[in-house]
Design an enzyme around this catalytic site. Sequence first.
Site, short mmCIF file in Angstrom:
data_model
loop_
_atom_site.label_atom_id
_atom_site.label_comp_id
_atom_site.label_asym_id
_atom_site.label_seq_id
_atom_site.Cartn_x
_atom_site.Cartn_y
_atom_site.Cartn_z
N ASP A 1 0.82 -1.21 0.00
CA ASP A 1 0.00 0.00 0.00
C ASP A 1 0.85 1.26 0.00
O ASP A 1 2.06 1.22 0.27
CB ASP A 1 -0.96 0.01 1.19
CG ASP A 1 -0.23 0.06 2.54
OD1 ASP A 1 0.81 -0.63 2.67
OD2 ASP A 1 -0.68 0.78 3.44
N GLU B 1 0.02 -1.19 5.55
CA GLU B 1 1.05 -0.82 6.52
C GLU B 1 0.95 0.66 6.91
O GLU B 1 1.35 1.04 8.00
CB GLU B 1 2.44 -1.11 5.95
CG GLU B 1 3.59 -0.91 6.92
CD GLU B 1 4.19 0.49 6.92
OE1 GLU B 1 5.00 0.79 7.81
OE2 GLU B 1 3.82 1.30 6.03
#
Length: 355
Positions: A71, A125
């Site tokens: 991400d 994350e």
Amino acid sequence: MSLDLSADVVSLTAALVDIESVSRNEQEIADQVEWALQPLSHLEVSRHGNTIVARTNLGRAQRVVVAGHLDTVPVNDNWPSTLDGDMLRGLGTCDMKGGDAVILKLAATVTEPVHDVTYLLYEAEEIEAAFNGLYLLSQSRPDLLEADFAILMEPSDALVEAGCQGTLSVAVTTTGARAHAARSWRGENAIHKAGPILARLAEYVAREPVIDGLTYREGLNATGITGGVASNVIPDRCTVNVNHRFAPDRSPAEAEAFVREFFEGYDVEVLDVAPGARPGLDVPAAKAFVEAVGGQVNPKFGWTDVARFSALGVPAVNYGPGDPMFAHHKDEHVPVAQLVECERRLRAWLTGGDL
């Protein structure tokens, strides 16, 4: 589009960047990673939400994890990617799709590593820990994270950053009594009472412990202050938010005890805490890794998911392409040379070959 794992690491980084994957929108990139890895017969591939795990099972004496998150933070007029001479620019180039591209290249092409390898590309994350793919995997399938050593390919300027600091956030509050500002002597100003808190912080001297030969510098800083009712009211409450970055030789409980002692006499509320991670450079696989990537090791000033591995008993380091100062930056970029160098050095380490 589909990911071509035969492409060079720079082209593969660009392809990953061009799949928009802001946190909680990793479905497409996870699909592409899974489809690209699934045909590789030397890997056992599994999916857990939008986290992809690919493992060799060769019966080697040691197992290592090479991990990266899929991400990114939100787009900031910096997507898709552009190649600008010796720099690849765009959202995620530095944090951390350059590292992801290295992982995928190694996963596809290193079929006989000297260690068994778990390649891990995980979701979420950049947001709350409850969504973090590594955290979720540690709860549902901790067996998939078992290893002797782990590398988190966070940007580190292609240098090893060992361990990480812990982080503790607290609210330090003063209280007073409200009154009309025209009759301030009838009240007690809570904002004025916060002055000594700021004075203590200004006089703080950072502890610099040496751990495994690395010097970690701690920090204690005000990061916000709130108070006030109205322009004509003496405030009865003021809160100073303080962040403490503590070296990995201290536990969260020890860090909290230090902060409470530091602010003795004040109301201290813990808002958030995450443990640090010791370097763990005495592990044989870690020693070989450090030698393979140049021998230079720096302490990690900040918190990363290496702490999650440390909590599982797995020593871990940060090592990846890109200057971390440009992570989350509008001008996010990664040097082409670092992408190539990280792949070359990790390949040498995994194959036992020469640099």
